[in-house]
Design an enzyme around this catalytic site. Structure first.
Site, PDB file in Angstrom:
ATOM      1  N   HIS A 125     -45.438   0.345  55.280  1.00 42.15           N
ATOM      2  CA  HIS A 125     -45.913   1.720  55.468  1.00 42.15           C
ATOM      3  C   HIS A 125     -46.179   2.346  54.100  1.00 42.15           C
ATOM      4  O   HIS A 125     -47.255   2.902  53.860  1.00 42.15           O
ATOM      5  CB  HIS A 125     -44.870   2.529  56.241  1.00 42.15           C
ATOM      6  N   ASP A 161     -76.350   8.304  39.633  1.00 41.95           N
ATOM      7  CA  ASP A 161     -75.381   7.375  40.223  1.00 41.95           C
ATOM      8  C   ASP A 161     -74.235   7.230  39.237  1.00 41.95           C
ATOM      9  O   ASP A 161     -74.163   7.943  38.241  1.00 41.95           O
ATOM     10  CB  ASP A 161     -76.021   6.008  40.549  1.00 41.95           C
ATOM     11  N   TRP A 217     -41.373  -0.065  49.139  1.00 41.11           N
ATOM     12  CA  TRP A 217     -42.617  -0.051  48.360  1.00 41.11           C
ATOM     13  C   TRP A 217     -42.322  -0.052  46.868  1.00 41.11           C
ATOM     14  O   TRP A 217     -43.167  -0.404  46.067  1.00 41.11           O
ATOM     15  CB  TRP A 217     -43.504   1.140  48.754  1.00 41.11           C
ATOM     16  N   SER A 274     -58.913  -3.197  41.026  1.00 44.79           N
ATOM     17  CA  SER A 274     -59.880  -2.293  41.644  1.00 44.79           C
ATOM     18  C   SER A 274     -59.754  -0.892  41.071  1.00 44.79           C
ATOM     19  O   SER A 274     -60.744  -0.263  40.693  1.00 44.79           O
ATOM     20  CB  SER A 274     -59.658  -2.265  43.161  1.00 44.79           C
ATOM     21  N   SER A 275     -58.507  -0.398  40.972  1.00 43.91           N
ATOM     22  CA  SER A 275     -58.302   0.963  40.454  1.00 43.91           C
ATOM     23  C   SER A 275     -58.733   1.068  39.001  1.00 43.91           C
ATOM     24  O   SER A 275     -59.319   2.066  38.600  1.00 43.91           O
ATOM     25  CB  SER A 275     -56.823   1.342  40.552  1.00 43.91           C
ATOM     26  N   HIS A 287     -44.182   7.068  38.177  1.00 43.38           N
ATOM     27  CA  HIS A 287     -44.267   8.510  38.154  1.00 43.38           C
ATOM     28  C   HIS A 287     -45.696   8.987  37.914  1.00 43.38           C
ATOM     29  O   HIS A 287     -46.206   9.804  38.688  1.00 43.38           O
ATOM     30  CB  HIS A 287     -43.256   9.178  37.218  1.00 43.38           C
ATOM     31  N   GLU A 346     -48.178   7.502  38.774  1.00 41.12           N
ATOM     32  CA  GLU A 346     -48.872   7.177  40.021  1.00 41.12           C
ATOM     33  C   GLU A 346     -48.879   8.364  40.989  1.00 41.12           C
ATOM     34  O   GLU A 346     -49.898   8.652  41.607  1.00 41.12           O
ATOM     35  CB  GLU A 346     -48.202   5.958  40.673  1.00 41.12           C
ATOM     36  N   TYR A 399     -48.809  11.444  40.281  1.00 39.13           N
ATOM     37  CA  TYR A 399     -49.747  12.440  39.797  1.00 39.13           C
ATOM     38  C   TYR A 399     -51.181  11.969  39.966  1.00 39.13           C
ATOM     39  O   TYR A 399     -52.078  12.760  40.221  1.00 39.13           O
ATOM     40  CB  TYR A 399     -49.409  12.839  38.353  1.00 39.13           C
ATOM     41  N   SER A 446     -59.387  23.134  44.534  1.00 36.13           N
ATOM     42  CA  SER A 446     -60.012  24.042  43.569  1.00 36.13           C
ATOM     43  C   SER A 446     -61.498  24.227  43.816  1.00 36.13           C
ATOM     44  O   SER A 446     -62.097  25.146  43.279  1.00 36.13           O
ATOM     45  CB  SER A 446     -59.803  23.525  42.154  1.00 36.13           C
ATOM     46  N   HIS A 470     -36.289  10.126  36.099  1.00 44.79           N
ATOM     47  CA  HIS A 470     -35.662  10.998  37.087  1.00 44.79           C
ATOM     48  C   HIS A 470     -35.595  10.300  38.447  1.00 44.79           C
ATOM     49  O   HIS A 470     -34.977  10.801  39.373  1.00 44.79           O
ATOM     50  CB  HIS A 470     -36.357  12.362  37.211  1.00 44.79           C
ATOM     51  N   HIS A 471     -36.223   9.126  38.551  1.00 46.67           N
ATOM     52  CA  HIS A 471     -36.075   8.337  39.763  1.00 46.67           C
ATOM     53  C   HIS A 471     -34.836   7.458  39.680  1.00 46.67           C
ATOM     54  O   HIS A 471     -34.543   6.708  40.609  1.00 46.67           O
ATOM     55  CB  HIS A 471     -37.297   7.439  39.961  1.00 46.67           C
ATOM     56  N   THR A 502     -47.666  23.427  36.988  1.00 48.72           N
ATOM     57  CA  THR A 502     -47.949  23.363  38.420  1.00 48.72           C
ATOM     58  C   THR A 502     -47.950  24.766  39.011  1.00 48.72           C
ATOM     59  O   THR A 502     -48.815  25.119  39.828  1.00 48.72           O
ATOM     60  CB  THR A 502     -46.916  22.487  39.141  1.00 48.72           C
ATOM     61  N   LYS A 528     -51.149  26.569  38.355  1.00 46.07           N
ATOM     62  CA  LYS A 528     -52.231  26.207  39.274  1.00 46.07           C
ATOM     63  C   LYS A 528     -52.092  26.944  40.605  1.00 46.07           C
ATOM     64  O   LYS A 528     -53.065  27.487  41.146  1.00 46.07           O
ATOM     65  CB  LYS A 528     -52.285  24.704  39.483  1.00 46.07           C
ATOM     66  N   ARG A 534     -32.045   6.888  53.023  1.00 43.55           N
ATOM     67  CA  ARG A 534     -33.366   6.433  53.421  1.00 43.55           C
ATOM     68  C   ARG A 534     -33.361   4.930  53.624  1.00 43.55           C
ATOM     69  O   ARG A 534     -32.425   4.232  53.225  1.00 43.55           O
ATOM     70  CB  ARG A 534     -34.411   6.853  52.390  1.00 43.55           C
TER      71      ARG A 534
END
Lengths: 184, 517, 346
Positions: free
Chosen positions: B67, B96, B132, B160-161, B244, B246, B248, B259, B293-294, B319, B322, B441
């Site tokens: 998932h 293009d 994951w 790809s990314s 981390h 990722e 963002y 926006s 922090h993880h 943040t 924004k 979890r």
């Protein structure tokens, strides 16, 4: 054609850059990392062999050093410290032993991995001789008394008066015979 | 000079057209979204009641892992890449993307990667079951045989990314229309450029992590194995150095979409354009220096733990800027609440709520009680689902008329919004309580004291799942039967180059660059 | 979040509640303003859009004020964390080891060590029996600690990474194989406190709860003395790790007096009547199968169950002997504790 020429030059520069990055990663990075870890003390692992220097023994202070032994996964050996804890003066060299016994019917090889609590005191614990520097082969049924000689650094912060050194024993019999190990 | 699109399946296999490729990414991501959603339904069905009723714990762990992987790497990221492909060239007046053939390759390796990943579920030993975040040694020494296929799929997806990001940076740096300076670009383009730099920086780190895993598993190395002098905690540092940024990467394009949408439906320019740009850059920079922090419970020295706590708390400042800017854009505007605006407003509220729980999580002493519990699960679903997914949904309703020249049914859109909004909150609000009450979890089963909120959460999840089928229905009905729209502007308050091209957008746009004043 | 029974759990709760209030106030303010705007500035209400899009003062304010709020929050957040890290000068050390899927607790220096496993039956888990009141919150032996003493936990993992969490203590620390982490707790409140494993560790992740029983000091000392006596007795028999050769010697004695009459001294049995053990697939196969034959016997034959006749030590010895004598040479070692575990897991 002009564009082709300058493209070719650019390609050459980029390939050179890529080769340079590989060289940097292989030859420059490892020493830089070692230096970083040495300066910051990050890692929590006690270092390798310590070359003893003449230090004044601080008789005014006592530090308790406690020993723990653990077996990883299903490592079947008997493995325990001979003394559960000792009290030393900083600067004083002290020898303790660990008892190991291969109780199985086959020859095995083990590796002891140290870990220090509190973690940031690893820098102040110097081992001049330790069974953890090398792997430990024991034949079937063989017993051994394994030596550890250490010195607690007199610069150990004053607030710390107890250290706990744990060894976890891993079975590396299979990996020692593997081709990678033989290369090393 | 421009031809129309080619005919048949060849059109889709060989296209180098940014609109076609955008379409491919969007449909692929939606299919992955449904697949990942199916895995979530299995999870919530099993957790509906205490006890194991439907699946075994081994399989449950595969469901939670897949998932996460499918949603993060197969649904959310490709969806925003699809939006980027469709909209960035038009927004900057370019014909293009800079590297159209590489664009095609970036897309087509994705179905290949996810076919491999999904096929692992059917292999002996099952698919990935280590979360994951695939911590070692659970993912190395104790992994099922399919782990090598998992690693292969991750490498392909990462490639790809990276290729897509290079394309975006090259396009934006080189192909803006005359007069479009950087500080005149739409925010969506800005957020994507910054995201592209993040991707280029951290995807290789992920590749490094999975390669080290591969070495440990197959070639006897000891990166993450203490016996050989390595350290399982090293894996966590390397992974989260990627992980981390990722998150963002996931949210910045979503910020960009919102926006674009809020000014349109407020009929008022975005408030504080420059601060929005600088805040996005600040968030991106900060995202590199907060990863541990993880890992607050892993036993870091206190100095490190305090540093990471302070740095993480700091992210709240840009943040917050924004969020205030969005709200001030609405202030004294002339507001209407079409479906894209509903999703965008919900984004602002619910993402901010997720931001609050994020701030709570950054307090390391309290994190001792939150870490690895449902409180964290609730937090990241608020920011990723009510955040990124709602933003993506808003984007679809907003830009679909431009893409296909048909208007969606506004009532159906609003109904879909409310079902999604209610379903989402019923699914995930109770998870905060579960975490605070002590439920960890990735648990296949739980004690009786957690039963009630789990049941509520499962009901909400099914409602939310239903809302996604409604979204699919809405999109398909629009494309087939929607009321034709021919006004280039589509929305009264819409501004920007993309709203000057005809509706539906022609296959080739801006073959001649416009001049921007 | 529980307030819990230690200084650390109370500190976590306090900072959590501060954050909840701060976030609630800010949220109400911001969202309230937003709802007002959505009401007052709707086009359908006749609102006409203004055109401003910058205001330096306001932007500076809403950058600086949140930063100040964060700096203010950082103070109690820091003192709370310092409490978490205060593992100095404990009264007792407990070594906690996470296994797939149970915990082992060792009282350092006392010679007391035991496993703590989930005690809920799989019948309850799979719906074949109704769930008890303590479903998934009960273990074979809880960790017992004294009230009023500072307990330090030295935590490691045996196989994969686990994490030891007791919410009422405010303690959560990862159990990483190959290294030790530490945490501490001190409470004055006797009672039973339940926690969980909080790092995905495989299929049993949800099935290895943590249960800690805090006893008054006198009661604790009594309990510990009892455990030490148990440990000493166990260590000299079942718990002792026997060597290959010790087991062979004892095994031959047991075999001669209990097995040879049927299976013969040379292990070849009597064809058609008593199976040969030399070269037998059971003796050469997995030890559990072999142990099982002695514990359960073989129904419908004259091979009886020896569970009540032979001690765990003797069963282990004779199984070991049979696996390694007469050229069988399997090479493994069956310990008395393996036989005990087999019996307990049946």
């Amino acid at each position: 054609m002009e564009a082709n020429r300058s493209n070719r030059t650019l390609l050459g520069q980029l390939l050179l850059l890529a080769a340079g990055m590989f060289a940097f990663a292989i030859f420059v990075m490892p020493p830089l990392y070692d230096l970083f870890c040495e300066i910051t003390g990050l890692g929590g692992k006690t270092k390798g062999v310590y070359e003893a220097v003449e230090v004044k023994i601080d008789t005014s202070r006592e530090v308790e050093v406690q020993f723990l032994a653990s077996n990883n996964e299903s490592m079947p050996w008997v493995f325990q410290p001979t003394e559960h804890h000792v009290v030393v003066h900083p600067g004083e060299a002290r020898k303790v032993t660990f008892f190991a016994h291969n109780t199985t019917g086959r020859d095995m090889v083990a590796q002891a991995i140290p870990s220090m609590v509190p973690n940031n005191t690893a820098d102040y614990f110097h081992k001049t001789e330790c069974f953890c520097f090398n792997n430990q082969p024991l034949a079937a049924g063989e017993k051994a008394e394994l030596d550890l000689i250490f010195i607690v650094d007199p610069d150990l912060p004053a607030s710390v008066n107890s250290l706990t050194l744990s060894y976890t024993l891993f079975d590396i019999t299979d990996s020692v015979s593997s081709p990678v190990a033989q290369l090393q | 000079m421009a031809h129309g699109p080619a005919k048949g399946i060849g059109r889709w296999l060989f296209t180098t057209n940014h609109k076609d490729i955008g379409t491919l990414y969007l449909w692929f991501s939606f299919a992955m979204f449904l697949l990942g959603g199916f895995f979530a339904m299995v999870i919530r069905a099993e957790l509906f009641q205490p006890g194991m009723q439907l699946v075994k714990p081994e399989f449950f762990n595969q469901m939670t892992t897949m998932h996460g992987l499918v949603m993060v790497f197969g649904a959310i990221m490709p969806a925003f890449v699809g939006l980027a492909n469709w909209m960035i060239p038009m927004m900057i007046g370019a014909p293009d993307m800079a590297l159209p053939r590489m664009n095609n390759l970036s897309f087509w390796i994705l179905p290949f990667a996810f076919a491999i990943l999904t096929s692992t579920l059917f292999m002996d030993g099952g698919g990935p079951n280590f979360g994951w975040t695939f911590y070692a040694p659970l993912s190395t020494t104790y992994a099922p045989d399919s782990v090598n296929y998992f690693i292969f799929a991750m490498h392909i997806m990462g490639a790809s990314s990276i290729m897509g990001s290079i394309n975006i940076i090259a396009t934006v740096m080189n192909m803006r229309a005359p007069g479009m300076t950087y500080m005149k670009m739409p925010l969506f383009v800005w957020t994507w450029v910054i995201t592209a730099f993040l991707l280029v920086a951290v995807m290789p780190v992920l590749a490094g992590a999975v390669t080290m895993m591969l070495m440990d598993i197959n070639f006897g190395t000891s990166f993450f194995n203490a016996a050989g002098g390595g350290d399982p905690v090293l894996f966590q540092h390397v992974f989260w150095f990627f992980g981390h940024p990722e998150v963002y990467i996931i949210i910045l394009p979503a910020f960009g979409v919102v926006s674009q949408i809020i000014p349109t439906f407020s009929r008022k320019p975005l408030f504080g354009y420059s601060s929005m740009v600088y805040a996005t850059a600040a968030i991106a920079f900060l995202s590199f220096i907060v990863w541990a922090h993880h890992m607050f419970t892993v036993g870091m020295p206190i100095a490190g733990e305090l540093y990471f706590m302070y740095a993480t708390m700091l992210i709240a400042v840009p943040t917050g800027v924004k969020v205030f800017n969005w709200i001030t854009t609405m202030y004294k505007g002339s507001l209407t609440f079409e479906t894209p605006m509903l999703f965008s407003i919900a984004f602002v509220i619910l993402f901010t709520f997720g931001g609050f729980t994020g701030l709570m999580l950054s307090i390391a002493a309290a994190d001792m009680q939150y870490h690895d519990t449902y409180f964290v699960v609730a937090h990241f679903h608020y920011v990723m689902v009510a955040g990124a997914v709602f933003s993506g949904t808003a984007a679809i309703y907003y830009w679909l008329p431009k893409w296909c020249g048909k208007m969606y049914n506004e009532t159906m859109g609003q109904v879909q919004f409310w079902v999604a909004f209610v379903g989402f909150n019923i699914a995930f609000m109770p998870q905060h309580f579960l975490g605070l009450a002590g439920m960890p979890r990735r648990y296949a089963d739980y004690g009786l004291q957690f039963a009630d909120w789990n049941m509520v959460s499962s009901v909400g999840a099914f409602i939310y799942g239903g809302a996604q089928l409604m979204l699919l229905f809405n999109v398909v009905m629009t494309i087939r039967n929607g009321k034709p729209v021919s006004d280039p502007k589509v929305w009264e308050g819409a501004e920007g180059l993309e709203w000057t091209v005809p509706t539906p957008a022609p296959y080739h746009t801006f073959a001649t660059p416009p001049t921007v004043k | 979040m529980p307030q819990g029974v230690t200084e650390v759990s109370q500190a976590a709760y306090d900072i959590h509640m501060i954050m909840v209030w701060v976030c609630t106030v800010i949220g109400v303010g911001v969202f309230g303003f937003m709802f007002y705007v959505m009401y007052a500035h709707r086009k359908s209400r006749g609102a006409v859009a203004e055109n401003f899009h910058e205001n330096l003062v306001v932007e500076l304010l809403w950058t600086i004020v949140p930063a100040i709020i964060l700096i203010v929050m950082a103070v109690p957040a820091t003192t709370a964390l310092m409490k978490v890290y205060n593992t100095e000068n404990p009264d007792i050390d407990i070594k906690v080891t996470g296994y797939q899927w149970k915990w082992q607790y060792e009282y350092v220096g006392e010679g007391v060590k035991f496993m703590s496993e989930l005690n809920t039956s799989s019948d309850e888990i799979y719906g074949r029996a109704p769930k008890g009141e303590h479903y998934l919150r009960e273990v074979t032996q809880p960790l017992v600690i004294p009230a009023g003493k500072k307990v330090r936990f030295l935590i490691t993992g045996n196989d994969v990474i686990h994490s030891w969490w007791v919410p009422d203590f405010g303690v959560k620390r990862d159990a990483v194989p190959g290294l030790f982490t530490s945490a501490w707790a001190k409470t004055d409140q006797p009672g039973i406190y339940v926690g969980e494993c909080t790092e995905l560790c495989g299929l049993g992740h949800a099935f290895m709860p943590v249960v800690v029983e805090v006893k008054e000091e006198a009661e604790y000392n009594e309990w510990l003395a009892g455990k030490k006596a148990e440990a000493a007795e166990y260590a000299s028999t079942i718990g002792k790790t026997w060597t290959f050769d010790e087991l062979m010697v004892r095994g031959e004695e047991v075999y001669t007096r209990s097995c040879a009459s049927c299976h013969q001294a040379d292990g070849k049995g009597i064809p058609g009547v008593f199976p040969a053990l030399k070269g037998s697939p059971i003796a050469l196969g997995p030890p559990e199968g072999h142990i099982g034959i002695l514990i359960n016997g073989v129904a419908g034959t004259s091979m009886q169950s020896f569970a009540d006749q032979l001690s765990e030590v003797d069963i282990a010895a004779v199984v070991h002997y049979e696996r390694n004598a007469w050229g069988n040479d399997v090479g493994d070692v069956v310990q008395p504790v393996d036989v005990l575990n087999y019996k307990q897991n049946q």
